[in-house]
Design a protein around this motif. Sequence first.
Motif, mmCIF file in Angstrom:
data_model
loop_
_atom_site.group_PDB
_atom_site.id
_atom_site.type_symbol
_atom_site.label_atom_id
_atom_site.label_comp_id
_atom_site.label_asym_id
_atom_site.label_seq_id
_atom_site.Cartn_x
_atom_site.Cartn_y
_atom_site.Cartn_z
ATOM 1 N N ALA A 38 0.851 -1.191 0.000
ATOM 2 C CA ALA A 38 0.000 0.000 0.000
ATOM 3 C C ALA A 38 0.883 1.236 0.000
ATOM 4 C CB ALA A 38 -0.906 0.022 1.231
ATOM 5 N N GLY A 39 0.365 2.295 -0.585
ATOM 6 C CA GLY A 39 1.086 3.555 -0.556
ATOM 7 C C GLY A 39 0.281 4.668 -1.190
ATOM 8 N N ALA A 40 0.638 5.885 -0.795
ATOM 9 C CA ALA A 40 -0.028 7.078 -1.324
ATOM 10 C C ALA A 40 0.605 7.488 -2.644
ATOM 11 C CB ALA A 40 0.081 8.218 -0.313
ATOM 12 N N TRP A 41 -0.170 8.214 -3.438
ATOM 13 C CA TRP A 41 0.383 8.800 -4.659
ATOM 14 C C TRP A 41 1.413 9.857 -4.268
ATOM 15 C CZ3 TRP A 41 -1.148 5.155 -7.459
ATOM 16 C CH2 TRP A 41 -2.469 4.749 -7.599
ATOM 17 N N VAL A 42 2.375 10.079 -5.117
ATOM 18 C CA VAL A 42 3.422 11.060 -4.835
ATOM 19 C C VAL A 42 2.864 12.475 -4.936
ATOM 20 C CG1 VAL A 42 5.258 9.531 -5.636
ATOM 21 C CG2 VAL A 42 4.206 11.139 -7.243
ATOM 22 N N PRO A 43 3.554 13.435 -4.300
ATOM 23 C CA PRO A 43 3.132 14.836 -4.437
ATOM 24 C C PRO A 43 3.042 15.214 -5.918
ATOM 25 C CG PRO A 43 4.788 14.634 -2.738
ATOM 26 C CD PRO A 43 4.711 13.293 -3.420
ATOM 27 N N GLU A 45 0.408 14.418 -7.700
ATOM 28 C CA GLU A 45 -0.740 13.626 -8.140
ATOM 29 C C GLU A 45 -1.933 14.000 -7.267
ATOM 30 O OE1 GLU A 45 -0.937 11.589 -10.683
ATOM 31 O OE2 GLU A 45 1.193 11.574 -11.180
ATOM 32 N N ALA A 46 -3.120 13.667 -7.730
ATOM 33 C CA ALA A 46 -4.315 13.895 -6.912
ATOM 34 C C ALA A 46 -4.178 13.108 -5.619
ATOM 35 C CB ALA A 46 -5.565 13.456 -7.672
ATOM 36 N N PRO A 47 -4.621 13.650 -4.477
ATOM 37 C CA PRO A 47 -4.469 12.956 -3.205
ATOM 38 C C PRO A 47 -5.205 11.617 -3.188
ATOM 39 C CG PRO A 47 -5.353 15.180 -2.876
ATOM 40 C CD PRO A 47 -5.300 14.937 -4.335
ATOM 41 N N GLY A 48 -4.485 10.580 -2.810
ATOM 42 C CA GLY A 48 -5.067 9.247 -2.745
ATOM 43 C C GLY A 48 -3.986 8.206 -2.646
ATOM 44 N N GLY A 49 -4.350 6.969 -2.880
ATOM 45 C CA GLY A 49 -3.375 5.904 -2.792
ATOM 46 C C GLY A 49 -3.882 4.613 -3.392
ATOM 47 N N LEU A 50 -2.995 3.635 -3.400
ATOM 48 C CA LEU A 50 -3.273 2.315 -3.955
ATOM 49 C C LEU A 50 -2.953 1.268 -2.904
ATOM 50 C CD1 LEU A 50 -3.860 0.439 -6.441
ATOM 51 C CD2 LEU A 50 -1.398 0.565 -6.895
ATOM 52 N N LEU A 51 -3.862 0.323 -2.727
ATOM 53 C CA LEU A 51 -3.674 -0.790 -1.803
ATOM 54 C C LEU A 51 -3.952 -2.073 -2.571
ATOM 55 C CD1 LEU A 51 -5.587 1.612 -0.355
ATOM 56 C CD2 LEU A 51 -4.892 0.323 1.641
ATOM 57 N N ILE A 52 -3.117 -3.084 -2.377
ATOM 58 C CA ILE A 52 -3.307 -4.372 -3.039
ATOM 59 C C ILE A 52 -3.529 -5.429 -1.959
ATOM 60 C CG2 ILE A 52 -2.332 -6.088 -4.620
ATOM 61 C CD1 ILE A 52 -2.784 -3.399 -5.982
ATOM 62 N N PHE A 53 -4.614 -6.182 -2.112
ATOM 63 C CA PHE A 53 -4.998 -7.199 -1.138
ATOM 64 C C PHE A 53 -5.136 -8.564 -1.797
ATOM 65 C CE2 PHE A 53 -6.770 -3.286 0.637
ATOM 66 C CZ PHE A 53 -6.429 -3.388 1.977
ATOM 67 N N ARG A 54 -4.932 -9.618 -0.988
ATOM 68 C CA ARG A 54 -5.342 -10.976 -1.334
ATOM 69 C C ARG A 54 -6.482 -11.302 -0.395
ATOM 70 N NH1 ARG A 54 -4.455 -13.848 -5.600
ATOM 71 N NH2 ARG A 54 -4.207 -15.770 -4.474
ATOM 72 N N ALA A 55 -7.636 -11.598 -0.957
ATOM 73 C CA ALA A 55 -8.820 -11.845 -0.135
ATOM 74 C C ALA A 55 -9.734 -12.833 -0.848
ATOM 75 C CB ALA A 55 -9.545 -10.539 0.141
ATOM 76 N N GLU A 56 -10.691 -13.347 -0.091
ATOM 77 C CA GLU A 56 -11.632 -14.324 -0.639
ATOM 78 C C GLU A 56 -12.548 -13.718 -1.694
ATOM 79 O OE1 GLU A 56 -11.633 -17.653 -0.117
ATOM 80 O OE2 GLU A 56 -9.769 -17.183 0.945
ATOM 81 N N ASP A 57 -12.998 -12.486 -1.443
ATOM 82 C CA ASP A 57 -13.917 -11.858 -2.385
ATOM 83 C C ASP A 57 -13.942 -10.350 -2.153
ATOM 84 O OD1 ASP A 57 -15.551 -11.493 -0.085
ATOM 85 O OD2 ASP A 57 -16.679 -13.315 -0.524
ATOM 86 N N LYS A 58 -14.668 -9.664 -3.027
ATOM 87 C CA LYS A 58 -14.754 -8.205 -2.957
ATOM 88 C C LYS A 58 -15.417 -7.742 -1.659
ATOM 89 C CE LYS A 58 -15.361 -5.832 -6.772
ATOM 90 N NZ LYS A 58 -15.935 -5.104 -7.940
ATOM 91 N N ALA A 59 -16.371 -8.522 -1.153
ATOM 92 C CA ALA A 59 -17.043 -8.154 0.101
ATOM 93 C C ALA A 59 -16.055 -8.112 1.264
ATOM 94 C CB ALA A 59 -18.186 -9.123 0.396
ATOM 95 N N ALA A 60 -15.094 -9.022 1.278
ATOM 96 C CA ALA A 60 -14.084 -9.028 2.340
ATOM 97 C C ALA A 60 -13.217 -7.777 2.267
ATOM 98 C CB ALA A 60 -13.217 -10.281 2.237
#
Length: 96
Positions: A38-43, A45-60
């Motif tokens: 996970a990490g935020a966008w660099v200065p 860029e629009a404020p925000g970030g990207l997170l990558i997960f391994r999970a059973e489904d989208k609901a999780a």
Amino acid sequence: MSSTFAVIYTYTDDTDLREATRPTHRDYLRGLDTLLVAGAWVPGEAPGGLLIFRAEDKAAVQAIVDEDPYTKAGVVADAQIREWAPPLGPLAGQFT
């Protein structure tokens, strides 16, 4: 079977709230065994970030996003959750 999900956060413009909530947000993320990176966008860029997960489904993943201190405090203006299947690159095999 687990799948890989990308979460794209868009933050509000309230940088004071974001800064105040960041330690709790990071502690929350550190405690998740489903988070790959996970990490935020660099200065600049629009404020925000990207997170990558391994999970059973989208609901999780949605449940994780809902409990994130950033979401609860109102830092997250929008959260897009997308299942992701990266087919190429040196790390692609780690996501299958």
